[in-house]
Design a protein around this motif. Structure first.
Motif, PDB file in Angstrom:
ATOM      1  N   GLU A  83      -7.134 -15.079 -19.615  1.00  0.00           N
ATOM      2  CA  GLU A  83      -8.529 -14.737 -19.915  1.00  0.00           C
ATOM      3  C   GLU A  83      -9.479 -15.614 -19.113  1.00  0.00           C
ATOM      4  OE1 GLU A  83      -9.683 -12.736 -22.807  1.00  0.00           O
ATOM      5  OE2 GLU A  83      -7.707 -12.176 -23.532  1.00  0.00           O
ATOM      6  N   THR A  84      -9.166 -15.819 -17.849  1.00  0.00           N
ATOM      7  CA  THR A  84      -9.967 -16.699 -16.992  1.00  0.00           C
ATOM      8  C   THR A  84     -11.457 -16.405 -17.163  1.00  0.00           C
ATOM      9  OG1 THR A  84      -8.135 -16.482 -15.485  1.00  0.00           O
ATOM     10  CG2 THR A  84     -10.101 -17.587 -14.655  1.00  0.00           C
ATOM     11  N   PRO A  85     -12.235 -17.307 -17.766  1.00  0.00           N
ATOM     12  CA  PRO A  85     -13.617 -16.948 -18.124  1.00  0.00           C
ATOM     13  C   PRO A  85     -14.467 -16.509 -16.934  1.00  0.00           C
ATOM     14  CG  PRO A  85     -12.976 -18.987 -19.207  1.00  0.00           C
ATOM     15  CD  PRO A  85     -11.890 -18.653 -18.234  1.00  0.00           C
ATOM     16  N   CYS A  86     -14.358 -17.238 -15.812  1.00  0.00           N
ATOM     17  CA  CYS A  86     -15.236 -16.901 -14.691  1.00  0.00           C
ATOM     18  C   CYS A  86     -14.835 -15.572 -14.070  1.00  0.00           C
ATOM     19  CB  CYS A  86     -15.209 -18.013 -13.652  1.00  0.00           C
ATOM     20  SG  CYS A  86     -13.552 -18.463 -13.118  1.00  0.00           S
ATOM     21  N   TYR A  87     -13.545 -15.314 -14.037  1.00  0.00           N
ATOM     22  CA  TYR A  87     -13.068 -14.064 -13.448  1.00  0.00           C
ATOM     23  C   TYR A  87     -13.587 -12.875 -14.250  1.00  0.00           C
ATOM     24  CZ  TYR A  87      -9.805 -10.208 -12.770  1.00  0.00           C
ATOM     25  OH  TYR A  87      -9.267  -8.971 -12.571  1.00  0.00           O
ATOM     26  N   LEU A  88     -13.585 -13.025 -15.586  1.00  0.00           N
ATOM     27  CA  LEU A  88     -14.051 -11.931 -16.434  1.00  0.00           C
ATOM     28  C   LEU A  88     -15.574 -11.810 -16.393  1.00  0.00           C
ATOM     29  CD1 LEU A  88     -11.726 -12.380 -19.499  1.00  0.00           C
ATOM     30  CD2 LEU A  88     -11.598 -10.656 -17.708  1.00  0.00           C
ATOM     31  N   ALA A  89     -16.253 -12.896 -15.999  1.00  0.00           N
ATOM     32  CA  ALA A  89     -17.715 -12.863 -16.013  1.00  0.00           C
ATOM     33  C   ALA A  89     -18.285 -12.235 -14.757  1.00  0.00           C
ATOM     34  CB  ALA A  89     -18.257 -14.284 -16.169  1.00  0.00           C
ATOM     35  N   CYS A  90     -17.691 -12.508 -13.624  1.00  0.00           N
ATOM     36  CA  CYS A  90     -18.302 -12.109 -12.358  1.00  0.00           C
ATOM     37  C   CYS A  90     -18.501 -10.606 -12.291  1.00  0.00           C
ATOM     38  CB  CYS A  90     -17.440 -12.546 -11.179  1.00  0.00           C
ATOM     39  SG  CYS A  90     -18.208 -12.069  -9.612  1.00  0.00           S
ATOM     40  N   PRO A  91     -19.734 -10.145 -12.045  1.00  0.00           N
ATOM     41  CA  PRO A  91     -19.966  -8.694 -12.043  1.00  0.00           C
ATOM     42  C   PRO A  91     -19.425  -7.989 -10.803  1.00  0.00           C
ATOM     43  CG  PRO A  91     -21.996  -9.846 -11.542  1.00  0.00           C
ATOM     44  CD  PRO A  91     -20.977 -10.899 -11.871  1.00  0.00           C
ATOM     45  N   GLN A  92     -19.179  -8.734  -9.727  1.00  0.00           N
ATOM     46  CA  GLN A  92     -18.829  -8.001  -8.506  1.00  0.00           C
ATOM     47  C   GLN A  92     -17.570  -8.528  -7.824  1.00  0.00           C
ATOM     48  OE1 GLN A  92     -22.650  -8.123  -6.975  1.00  0.00           O
ATOM     49  NE2 GLN A  92     -22.560 -10.201  -6.196  1.00  0.00           N
ATOM     50  N   GLN A  93     -16.631  -8.969  -8.612  1.00  0.00           N
ATOM     51  CA  GLN A  93     -15.322  -9.348  -8.097  1.00  0.00           C
ATOM     52  C   GLN A  93     -15.394 -10.399  -6.998  1.00  0.00           C
ATOM     53  OE1 GLN A  93     -12.463  -6.162  -7.718  1.00  0.00           O
ATOM     54  NE2 GLN A  93     -13.929  -4.691  -8.509  1.00  0.00           N
ATOM     55  N   ALA A  94     -16.326 -11.333  -7.138  1.00  0.00           N
ATOM     56  CA  ALA A  94     -16.361 -12.450  -6.200  1.00  0.00           C
ATOM     57  C   ALA A  94     -15.395 -13.543  -6.650  1.00  0.00           C
ATOM     58  CB  ALA A  94     -17.770 -13.019  -6.088  1.00  0.00           C
ATOM     59  N   VAL A  95     -14.854 -13.401  -7.854  1.00  0.00           N
ATOM     60  CA  VAL A  95     -13.840 -14.340  -8.344  1.00  0.00           C
ATOM     61  C   VAL A  95     -12.556 -13.535  -8.506  1.00  0.00           C
ATOM     62  CG1 VAL A  95     -13.210 -15.941 -10.167  1.00  0.00           C
ATOM     63  CG2 VAL A  95     -15.615 -15.569  -9.629  1.00  0.00           C
ATOM     64  N   ASP A  96     -11.458 -14.074  -8.049  1.00  0.00           N
ATOM     65  CA  ASP A  96     -10.201 -13.384  -8.328  1.00  0.00           C
ATOM     66  C   ASP A  96      -9.135 -14.405  -8.701  1.00  0.00           C
ATOM     67  OD1 ASP A  96      -9.372 -14.541  -6.026  1.00  0.00           O
ATOM     68  OD2 ASP A  96      -9.009 -12.704  -4.919  1.00  0.00           O
TER      69      ASP A  96
END
Lengths: 259, 272, 425
Positions: A83-96
């Motif tokens: 449940e990686t918080p930042c990955y789930l937060a980013c609206p445009q898949q800039a975190v993977d």
């Protein structure tokens, strides 16, 4: 881009940090900044607006002399696995989250700068480029050609020296190997630590030192109860140090809020 | 956003999410496009005047929209649902069958000093229609209109041959700074129009012989009485008032050149 | 002459007086544009936000403004879907307020993000797991719907409706407005909810994290309810304010009372559920994650009074006032209760944004505060000035309150007839 390591065993890179051995020298911070082309701080920056992918906190046991004890805690992206918080937060898949390495990657080229990932991160390990990065004249020659500098208005964070991972993979590919040699992939902070407090390796490989460290009774992870499964394991033999990983204690605030 | 974009996976989440997004876009686009197409069709079929009337009718004040049977007291307080087009009104059909129309008692109805001959039919927008022997009708404005505007400065009459639509704008009258639009009392083609000598009357060949939407002799008195009340209120709202019990002197526009009579005209001639 | 653009039978002040009214707002707008331009050109270092306070005054105010702007969708829903005809008197004003709130919020968001030119990335590479993606999609779609709903109001202008194509298009579009009202309601439900979800999903911030119902956290539903509750209150408040400023009667009092009643009913449901949610969060959600709830309120200035003010002072109290018919009859009570309800929602958004950011999660980290810089305040004032200007123009040239003319005629009819005749004002 997510690398497709098809046919390979999936790695789960992680770190173990022995805070009992950390002297707080800050060598890891310097090594990290020069490896990853973090520009020198803008004159307007303070400790809340600066950029440092790894930050060494000084933590004490809250007691007065002669019982006062301190430790230094290097904090960087904890590479959450669940449940990686930042990955789930980013609206445009800039975190993977790279499934082949378990590394939480940040793509500044695609980042909008909304900072929702920073709000989501419990470890405050994400940093925003409040200024344009500027290197003093001549210093740009010292920049690392393997890492792209970031522009103003995007978020960045520790990615376990992604440039080094690429280099190690290329080296392995050149010699015909599909699996990279662990000796070729060592993040800059691990390399720089004079006391060897920081160890790095594949947690899914039981033979590595980090995997062994992670299983010792001395190891603990920050805010483990949040359920984000971080891959940075801290180690200490002292009980009060282990307790700093818990939620803030119910103590009335001694000093006024800093504005 | 599109299946070939980076990061798109054919899994439940993206399919539902993008599906809802595209559905919303399609619904909104369809709504706007169909509004455009329907308005183009309405323009082509010359429904503009009809639409103008119905849109303005909805914005009239409640007393201005009273049914003719509310005026005469048969159905107190009823608001007309048909935009004063009684030709297809079920309530009227029902009432006409029940109460056969009484013969007009007098040749001229006089209300508040104004004369309304009963040999003609009256439209709620203060025009009258008089049947002529040759099958055409004469159309003119009534005494209430004259009370407000007196002798107009300028009249824009429709040219001969123009098709007038019921409750569409037939002509406009200017007096000082005020312009009033006069509504057509029936559907028909303009065959001739007069000049100042005969009070600018129009000759119209009706295209629909049914005139049941016009007021008849027995409805004149209650209607005009109401209209005078409405006029007083409208004038009071723009600051033109009379002593209690007094009537306004004819040609109000000339007597009160500073008043905002545009609003009063819109109120009395049933437009905005 | 601008008189020709003002609808017949509407009393509006002289052009000079209108320009005088516009002047301070235009000045404020220019100052605001300068502040926003500084943030865009020099970067977000112009703000006092930092790596810990990644969200600041802008996000808090955006959330508040969007919650207050919910009156547009909810009034539309009550009028066109539930057929509460009394609300026809305020629907145009509600649409303009909604449009102003949403477009203003989007403008501030564009300044708030570090790279506004990349905003389209969210549409092109959406991460469907992110609440912010849902927010972005729904707000942009709903802004489009509001823009289309605004068109008929503009086209009804006295001069524009003289152009036959405008008149006909207005009529045809208005006939289909219920479709847009339904779509707007759907979109609003989702984005008000996902704005709440924005915080409820933050498992890294136990102060904001809430239990999930399906894929959404409880804040998703609470934000919908609170926005729906406070939207009518805000319409009530603005209508009352416009009546005071323009010194005119614009809507029948029954319409305002109905808004108050709807607001009161929804507010009481909201406060009830919010209390339940708070109890669950305190006793379970937060405890499971090792965070003792009392500790959240151990740092000044965010003591327990915040929770008390949010739930009781600005929750139960206005809800009770709005639910008592006798108090609703009195304008003073009605308007004060509506204002308190609006404050309550603003406080909720403040707590969700600012307190969440201020509280430390790591035991060795500090409780931090921040004060917005003048550039941040200026950029928000830009939106306020923009809103007042758009509303002022709309009020002058469009019919925001369709019953205004009738009310004016009625009050003239009720007036004693022996007042001295005055020439046209």
């Amino acid at each position: 881009m997510i690398s497709e390591n098809k046919g390979n065993k999936k790695a789960r890179y992680g770190m173990s940090i022995d805070v009992d051995r950390c002297t707080g020298c800050g060598g890891c911070m310097v090594a990290c900044a020069s490896e990853n082309n973090v520009a020198p701080a803008n004159p307007g920056a303070n400790d809340r607006k600066g950029l440092t992918w790894i930050r060494v906190f000084k933590v004490d046991n809250g007691q007065e002399y002669p019982n006062k004890r301190s430790v230094f805690v290097p904090m960087m992206c904890q590479q959450c696995g669940e449940e990686t918080p930042c990955y789930l937060a980013c609206p445009q898949q800039a975190v993977d989250v790279d499934p082949s390495t378990g590394i939480v990657g940040q793509m500044p080229e695609r980042c909008l700068g909304c900072r929702y990932c920073m709000a989501a991160c419990p470890y405050h390990a994400r940093y925003f480029n409040w200024w344009d990065p500027v290197w003093p004249a001549g210093m740009e020659k010292t920049m690392n050609p393997d890492v792209a500098p970031r522009m103003r208005g995007v978020v960045e964070k520790c990615n376990f020296c992604h440039g080094r991972w690429h280099a190690a993979r290329q080296k392995a590919a050149a010699s015909g190997n599909r699996v990279l040699d662990p000796a070729d992939y060592v993040p800059a902070c691990v390399e720089a630590c004079p006391t060897g407090a920081i160890r790095f390796g594949d947690l899914s490989d039981a033979s590595t030192e980090v995997a062994r460290n992670s299983k010792t009774p001395d190891s603990f992870r920050m805010l483990e109860k949040l359920g984000t499964e971080p891959k940075i394991y801290y180690m200490s033999k002292r009980q009060w140090v282990k307790e700093i990983a818990e939620a803030p204690k119910l103590t009335p605030q001694k000093e006024p809020a800093r504005g | 956003m599109l299946p070939w974009n980076y990061g798109f996976h054919f899994t439940t989440g993206p399919i539902i999410f993008m599906g809802i997004f595209y559905t919303v876009l399609v619904i909104v686009a369809t709504t706007v496009i169909s509004a455009v197409l329907r308005s183009r069709r309405a323009m082509r079929e010359h429904h503009t005047e009809h639409i103008r009337w119905h849109s303005e009718f909805d914005d009239l004040t409640t007393p201005a929209r009273l049914c003719r049977y509310a005026l005469t007291g048969e159905m107190p307080g009823r608001i007309c649902p048909n935009g004063f087009d009684c030709r297809h009104c079920d309530v009227r059909a029902h009432l006409v069958a029940k109460l056969p129309e009484a013969q007009p008692a007098e040749a001229v109805v006089v209300v508040a000093g104004m004369a309304f001959p009963t040999d003609r039919l009256y439209h709620r927008g203060h025009t009258w229609v008089k049947q002529e022997a040759d099958g055409t009708v004469t159309v003119g404005v009534d005494e209430v209109a004259k009370l407000i505007l007196g002798a107009p400065d300028k009249i824009d009459l429709p040219h001969v041959g123009r098709q007038l639509r019921l409750n569409g704008v037939a002509w406009s009258v200017s007096k000082g700074r005020t312009t009033a639009r006069v509504l057509a009392p029936l559907d028909g083609k303009v065959v001739a129009h007069g000049g100042p000598a005969d009070n600018w009357r129009l000759r119209i060949r009706p295209t629909d012989a049914d005139m049941s939407h016009l007021l008849t002799a027995n409805e004149i008195r209650p209607w005009v009485t109401r209209e005078i009340q409405r006029l007083h209120v409208a004038l009071a709202a723009v600051g033109v008032q009379t002593e209690p019990g007094q009537q306004h002197r004819p040609d109000i526009a000339a007597n009160h050149p500073d008043a905002d009579l545009d609003a009063v005209c819109a109120h009395m001639f049933l437009h905005r | 002459m601008d008189k020709d653009f003002i609808a017949r039978g509407m009393q509006r002040c002289s052009t000079g007086k209108f320009l005088l009214w516009l002047f301070p707002w235009v000045a404020l707008l220019i100052f605001g544009v300068y502040s926003a331009a500084l943030c865009l050109i020099k970067g977000l270092n112009q703000t006092n936000m930092d790596n810990r306070f990644a969200f600041g005054a802008w996000i808090f105010l955006d959330l508040t403004v969007i919650a207050l702007g919910a009156g547009a969708f909810f009034t539309g829903f009550l009028l066109y879907i539930l057929k509460m005809k009394e609300l026809k008197a305020v629907i145009n004003s509600a649409v303009v307020i909604g449009f102003v709130c949403y477009s203003g919020a989007v403008v501030v968001l564009a300044v708030d993000v570090g790279q506004p030119l990349r905003a389209w990335f969210t549409f092109w590479y959406p991460n469907v797991h992110s609440m912010l993606t849902e927010v972005t999609f729904c707000i942009s779609c709903y802004l489009m719907v509001l823009l289309i709903e605004y068109i008929p109001i503009v086209l009804k202008n006295r001069k524009l409706r003289e152009i036959p194509s405008m008149l006909v298009f207005e009529h045809e579009l208005h006939k289909l407005i219920y479709v847009l009202a339904a779509v707007g309601t759907f979109l609003s439900f989702f984005h008000q909810g996902s704005l709440g979800g924005l915080y409820g999903v933050l498992r890294g911030r136990p102060f904001a994290f809430r239990e999930h119902l399906g894929i959404w956290p409880s804040t998703f539903f609470l934000f919908i309810l609170s926005a729906a509750a406070v939207g009518p209150s805000f319409i009530l408040l603005t209508t009352w304010l416009v009546e005071k400023i323009s010194r005119k009667k614009l809507v029948p009092p029954e319409a305002l009372r109905l808004l108050g009643r709807v607001s009161g009913m929804l507010l009481s449901v909201y406060v009830l559920l919010k209390c339940v949610d708070t109890l669950i969060w305190m006793n379970r959600t937060s405890m499971v994650r090792g965070f003792v709830p009392a500790q959240y309120y151990a740092f000044e200035p965010f003591g327990e009074w915040v929770l008390f003010a949010e739930l009781v002072l600005f929750g139960i109290v206005p809800a009770a006032i709005l639910l008592v018919p006798k108090l609703r009859e009195k304008t003073g009570w009605l308007v004060s209760a509506a204002a308190m309800a609006c404050c309550g929602v603003a406080l909720n958004r403040f707590v969700q944004t600012i307190q969440t950011m201020a509280l430390p999660t790591l035991s060795f980290d500090k409780f931090l505060m921040y004060t917005p810089s003048w550039q941040e305040i200026g950029a928000f004032l830009m939106v306020v000035a923009y809103g007042v200007l758009v509303y002022s123009f709309s009020f002058r040239y469009f019919e925001l309150f369709p019953q205004e003319r009738q009310l004016r005629i009625e009050s003239a009819a009720a007036k004693p007839q022996h007042e001295t005749a005055v020439g046209g004002r």
